[in-house]
Design a protein around this motif. Structure first.
Motif, PDB file in Angstrom:
ATOM      1  N   UNK A  54      66.131 160.560  96.707  1.00 30.89           N
ATOM      2  CA  UNK A  54      64.844 159.856  96.072  1.00 30.89           C
ATOM      3  C   UNK A  54      64.989 160.241  94.427  1.00 30.89           C
ATOM      4  N   UNK A  55      65.389 161.391  94.226  1.00 30.22           N
ATOM      5  CA  UNK A  55      65.223 161.809  92.664  1.00 30.22           C
ATOM      6  C   UNK A  55      66.471 160.936  91.913  1.00 30.22           C
ATOM      7  N   UNK A  56      67.569 160.876  92.742  1.00 30.70           N
ATOM      8  CA  UNK A  56      68.648 160.156  92.130  1.00 30.70           C
ATOM      9  C   UNK A  56      68.170 158.743  91.743  1.00 30.70           C
ATOM     10  N   UNK A  57      67.457 158.013  92.978  1.00 27.08           N
ATOM     11  CA  UNK A  57      67.091 156.736  92.762  1.00 27.08           C
ATOM     12  C   UNK A  57      66.228 156.611  91.584  1.00 27.08           C
ATOM     13  N   UNK A  58      65.272 157.542  91.493  1.00 24.29           N
ATOM     14  CA  UNK A  58      64.314 157.508  90.172  1.00 24.29           C
ATOM     15  C   UNK A  58      65.003 157.665  88.916  1.00 24.29           C
ATOM     16  N   UNK A  59      65.920 158.625  88.751  1.00 21.99           N
ATOM     17  CA  UNK A  59      66.916 158.673  87.612  1.00 21.99           C
ATOM     18  C   UNK A  59      67.444 157.589  87.280  1.00 21.99           C
ATOM     19  N   UNK A  60      68.279 156.961  88.291  1.00 20.75           N
ATOM     20  CA  UNK A  60      68.815 155.560  88.153  1.00 20.75           C
ATOM     21  C   UNK A  60      68.008 154.616  87.313  1.00 20.75           C
ATOM     22  N   UNK A  61      66.952 154.436  88.021  1.00 20.19           N
ATOM     23  CA  UNK A  61      65.983 153.382  87.504  1.00 20.19           C
ATOM     24  C   UNK A  61      65.549 153.635  86.143  1.00 20.19           C
ATOM     25  N   UNK A  62      65.320 154.757  85.613  1.00 21.92           N
ATOM     26  CA  UNK A  62      65.340 155.149  84.301  1.00 21.92           C
ATOM     27  C   UNK A  62      66.438 154.725  83.441  1.00 21.92           C
ATOM     28  N   UNK A  63      67.521 155.108  83.735  1.00 27.72           N
ATOM     29  CA  UNK A  63      68.595 154.901  83.184  1.00 27.72           C
ATOM     30  C   UNK A  63      68.949 153.246  82.996  1.00 27.72           C
ATOM     31  N   UNK A  64      68.446 152.398  83.938  1.00 30.09           N
ATOM     32  CA  UNK A  64      68.847 151.110  83.958  1.00 30.09           C
ATOM     33  C   UNK A  64      68.106 150.685  82.794  1.00 30.09           C
ATOM     34  N   UNK A  65      69.080 149.445  82.004  1.00 32.73           N
ATOM     35  CA  UNK A  65      68.357 148.807  80.958  1.00 32.73           C
ATOM     36  C   UNK A  65      67.038 147.763  81.223  1.00 32.73           C
ATOM     37  N   UNK A  66      66.439 147.745  80.263  1.00 34.16           N
ATOM     38  CA  UNK A  66      65.230 146.875  80.763  1.00 34.16           C
ATOM     39  C   UNK A  66      65.400 145.508  79.862  1.00 34.16           C
ATOM     40  N   UNK A  67      65.152 144.383  80.678  1.00 33.10           N
ATOM     41  CA  UNK A  67      65.439 143.199  80.198  1.00 33.10           C
ATOM     42  C   UNK A  67      64.425 142.373  79.323  1.00 33.10           C
ATOM     43  N   UNK A  68      64.594 142.084  78.488  1.00 36.04           N
ATOM     44  CA  UNK A  68      63.838 141.268  77.412  1.00 36.04           C
ATOM     45  C   UNK A  68      64.078 139.953  77.756  1.00 36.04           C
TER      46      UNK A  68
END
Length: 154
Positions: A109-123
């Protein structure tokens, strides 16, 4: 790290110290490596325990705090697993197996949260303009006739 986990670690160390020299020569290298690994873990734990838990956690954000807690719990339970195995107890039939699995679920779960934070946000606006400008657009039929008339007059 609570006192229960520290006691478990000390039991593992004591089991290693009580080892008798009456063992097959073939496993000497493995035992030496294991002993060195235990020494390295001992040094890391001493370093980790030299700083109070509150001091350590104050310097970390909540996600990093969760990682420290999970790694600590997983490591200690893993060492207890090894201790059980050295005592002839099948750790697969012991509640420590369920505890390790529970910790592993939280680590994922922590890894998923970390991966979501690292993922780029789409403009979306920029992406829309990029795609629109990159696509080929046919010229209107009138534009080609006008271009042809200009060439024939010269």
């Amino acid at each position: 790290m609570n006192s229960k986990n520290l006691i478990l670690f000390q039991l593992v160390i004591m089991a290693g110290e009580e080892m008798n020299e009456d063992y097959p020569v073939e496993i000497h290298e493995y035992l030496s490596t294991f002993e060195n690994s235990i020494g390295a873990v001992d040094e890391m734990l001493k370093t980790m325990m030299s700083v109070s838990r509150n001091e350590l956690l104050q310097k970390l954000d909540p996600l990093e705090q969760a990682k420290v807690d999970l790694v600590s719990a997983y490591t200690l339970n893993s060492m207890f697993w090894v201790y059980l195995a050295t005592q002839g107890i099948n750790p697969k039939e012991h509640p420590v197996k369920q505890e390790l699995e529970r910790i592993r679920v939280y680590m994922n779960r922590v890894k998923e949260i970390t991966d979501k934070k690292k993922a780029g946000k789409l403009d979306r606006g920029a992406a829309s303009r990029f795609v629109k400008n990159a696509l080929w657009e046919p010229k209107p039929k009138n534009a080609s006739k006008v271009a042809n008339k200009g060439k024939s007059k010269n």
